[in-house]
Design an enzyme around this catalytic site. Sequence first.
Site, short mmCIF file in Angstrom:
data_model
loop_
_atom_site.label_atom_id
_atom_site.label_comp_id
_atom_site.label_asym_id
_atom_site.label_seq_id
_atom_site.Cartn_x
_atom_site.Cartn_y
_atom_site.Cartn_z
CB CYS A 1 -0.86 -0.04 1.25
SG CYS A 1 -1.87 -1.40 1.38
C1 BEZ Z 1 0.64 -4.74 1.83
O1 BEZ Z 1 0.17 -3.46 1.52
O2 BEZ Z 1 1.65 -4.96 1.75
C2 BEZ Z 1 -0.51 -5.64 2.37
C3 BEZ Z 1 -1.68 -5.42 2.80
C4 BEZ Z 1 -2.51 -6.31 3.50
C5 BEZ Z 1 -2.12 -7.54 3.30
C6 BEZ Z 1 -0.92 -7.96 2.65
C7 BEZ Z 1 -0.21 -7.08 2.12
#
Ligand code: BEZ
Length: 211
Positions: free
Chosen positions: A45
């Site tokens: 994210c």
């Molecule tokens: C991420 O943004 O890295 C992420 C967010 C939720 C679950 C898995 C990865």
Amino acid sequence: MSLRLGDIAPNFQAQTTAGDIDFYEYLGDGWGVLFSHPADYTPVCTTELGKTALLQEEFAKRNVKVLALSVDPLDKHKGWVNDINETQNVNVGFPIIADQDKSIANAYGMIHPNASETFTVRSLFVIGPDKKVKLMITYPASTGRNFYEVLRVIDSLQLTANYSVATPADWQEGQDVIVVTSVSTEDAIKKFPKGVNVVKPYLRYTPQPNK
Ligand code: BEZ
């Protein structure tokens, strides 16, 4: 019933990192991109919001306002923005919605309970000036989206809204486009003075008309 292409995008009021907004008022007469991410302070994210911030001018050039969303609270968003700016070398200038009661996430079908009961998946909606949904994409938490692809689709949507053309696979701005099948070849020749290349009666190319 979940949203589908051509549906009116639901309006909402929200708390965001840029203050309280009414979605429709925020969009005005322009285009919008509303995209959800699973959670703040997560690695994928962070890169997605960083990339979107890097492309802010590209979205603005196309008269597109961008809004991100997660179900995390506003103070968490605000702290995380500092991390995004620092690690991605950007300045996040678009609002991040704090959808703690999940009302927006539910209205847009951003929670897919078999993927996660609690978090939004990576949903993205492009909304036109008529407030209708023009594009919907859904990615899993483990895969960051390609925001150049989002810009590419917006270029196609804005072109095809104004001309009787469609864009072929992997089309990029400036490349030849396809004459829609509802236009006869005789009419196409009149409509598209740069020329029409008839490969098959149903497959006719013309140079991008607005270039
Ligand atoms: C991420 O943004 O890295 C992420 C967010 C939720 C679950 C898995 C990865």
